[in-house]
Scaffold this active site. Sequence first.
Site, PDB file in Angstrom:
ATOM      1  N   LYS A 191       0.851  -1.176   0.000  1.00 24.67           N
ATOM      2  CA  LYS A 191       0.000   0.000   0.000  1.00 24.67           C
ATOM      3  C   LYS A 191       0.896   1.239   0.000  1.00 24.67           C
ATOM      4  CE  LYS A 191      -2.564   3.441   1.613  1.00 24.67           C
ATOM      5  NZ  LYS A 191      -1.977   4.787   1.800  1.00 24.67           N
ATOM      6  N   GLY A 244       6.496   5.376   8.386  1.00 26.17           N
ATOM      7  CA  GLY A 244       5.711   6.598   8.351  1.00 26.17           C
ATOM      8  C   GLY A 244       5.754   7.299   9.694  1.00 26.17           C
ATOM      9  N   SER A 245       4.711   8.046   9.994  1.00 28.79           N
ATOM     10  CA  SER A 245       4.703   8.864  11.197  1.00 28.79           C
ATOM     11  C   SER A 245       4.457   8.033  12.452  1.00 28.79           C
ATOM     12  CB  SER A 245       3.619   9.940  11.092  1.00 28.79           C
ATOM     13  OG  SER A 245       2.327   9.363  11.208  1.00 28.79           O
ATOM     14  N   THR A 246       4.910   8.556  13.575  1.00 26.48           N
ATOM     15  CA  THR A 246       4.688   7.894  14.859  1.00 26.48           C
ATOM     16  C   THR A 246       3.203   7.868  15.194  1.00 26.48           C
ATOM     17  OG1 THR A 246       6.885   8.456  15.689  1.00 26.48           O
ATOM     18  CG2 THR A 246       5.184   8.034  17.333  1.00 26.48           C
ATOM     19  N   GLU A 267       8.644   1.475  11.465  1.00 26.26           N
ATOM     20  CA  GLU A 267       9.747   2.451  11.409  1.00 26.26           C
ATOM     21  C   GLU A 267       9.086   3.815  11.334  1.00 26.26           C
ATOM     22  OE1 GLU A 267      11.710   5.351  10.185  1.00 26.26           O
ATOM     23  OE2 GLU A 267      12.043   4.306   8.285  1.00 26.26           O
ATOM     24  N   CYS A 302      13.354  10.720   7.491  1.00 29.59           N
ATOM     25  CA  CYS A 302      13.122  10.379   8.890  1.00 29.59           C
ATOM     26  C   CYS A 302      14.398  10.512   9.722  1.00 29.59           C
ATOM     27  CB  CYS A 302      12.548   8.974   9.002  1.00 29.59           C
ATOM     28  SG  CYS A 302      13.500   7.703   8.162  1.00 29.59           S
ATOM     29  N   GLU A 401       8.926  16.523  14.691  1.00 35.52           N
ATOM     30  CA  GLU A 401       9.450  16.198  13.372  1.00 35.52           C
ATOM     31  C   GLU A 401       8.796  17.112  12.332  1.00 35.52           C
ATOM     32  OE1 GLU A 401      10.641  12.170  11.042  1.00 35.52           O
ATOM     33  OE2 GLU A 401       8.560  12.280  11.727  1.00 35.52           O
TER      34      GLU A 401
END
Length: 497
Positions: A191, A244-246, A267, A302, A401
């Site tokens: 995806k 991707g994002s946390t 990650e 990242c 971030e």
Amino acid sequence: MINLTRTDWESRAKALKIEGRAFINGEYTNATDGETLDCISPVDGRLLAEVASCDQADADRAVVNARATFNSGVWSQLAPASRKAVMIRFAELVEAHAEELALLETLDMGKPISDSLNVDVACSASALRWSGEAIDKVYDEVAPTPHDQLGLVTREAIGVVAAIVPWNFPLMMACWKLGPALATGNSVILKPSEKSPLTAIRVAQLAVEAGIPKGVLNVLPGYGHTVGKALALHMDVDTLVFTGSTKVAKQLLVYAGQSNMKRIWLEAGGKSPNIVFADAPDFQAAAESAAAAFAFNQGEVCTAGSRLLVESSIKDDFVPLVVEAIKNWKAGNPLDPATNVGALVDTQQLNTVLSYIEAGHADGAKLLIGGKRVLEETGGVYVEPTIFEGVLNSMRIAREEIFGPVLSVITFDSAEEAIQIANDTPYGLAAAVWTSNISKAHLVAKALRAGSVWVNQYDGGDMTAPFGGFKQSGNGRDKSLHAFDKYTELKATWIKL
């Protein structure tokens, strides 16, 4: 060696045929409900394609096909040497289509064409080849047993893998997942981000051409809250891997608990410290590296070295070198091979970056260079590399971030203070240390709570080194043989002889 001009790339862009449909069971197909999303280029605002916007029904179709293909054994039980040959052929086809894939990547998410070609596509092919080469070189174990017992410790493919990948390195992050997932015999549903789906869609066809059986690799473009959520909640997905994002990573953990306790490997974000001590061996090299560490890929990385920690005694000498170095990083047309700072991925990301720059001003940080949107007349989405000094680690620009080319300069007076500041973050993805003292380098590196630590360089490593984070930067590792652990189950078979 590909040596094309901006005119050459622009000509190829006009002639490029873009596929926007999903890829299920070896064929391109529209979303079940016919829904599409507009794929807009951040380079100049043009409409590139209408891309399938997949949903629950498409996830169900893909999972059914992936499961059937896995259970058939056509890939999962293929002899290792045969699977290896196909994976290497897959890597070769990525290389053979390097120009096309690089062009898709640049038009889709805005990165400079030179980086798309020489970094993203090259590293993607390398990741596939490396995993393929490892297939027949990784052995299982025999346990130490009494003479009338035999203990076998084996790894088996986990089954159906859903891989959700980000928009900043679309093809490379996909191949970091596809390499070990396919090498270990799984079926995969990829995806891609709705912001940059084009290379994932294209590479699926190359996989089939390489010999990967139909149904083993499926690609579902669409939104995270629709098809991404459907995959994360699906009861017949065995593991989900994500970059991707946390924020999204945490939600995926919830979905796993709400469904079948599928394995989740993440990650996530980072706010990486780049620590320069007064005894750094080469100030100029450190300054040039510090500039590249937050400007490369427009700061949409990242592991971006977005916090520059400088020993107070050298601040007045070192920081001007970084300011001078960043002048060589200028936003420009990504189709120009000389450009090293391209467009941000979209207007939403531009507004996010500009809001953080405003926050830096509001919190009292001192702007040294940059800070503005540029090239607005092109219709594209560009911002200048930006440096703030006088930053406190408590400020938003130092804690959150940004995913844009914004650097926070923070000073420290001792190694202990540098470590304290560096670790004072919810993230733990990467860090760097610049010093001539080998003992200091080792001791500081050991004290840093980060998955990767680089000494006297920034962003070192290759496919042999694992990549991943501590704390809220995630779990598990991409790259290296350690990545294979995410895509296999460990089985103990105990036999009485």
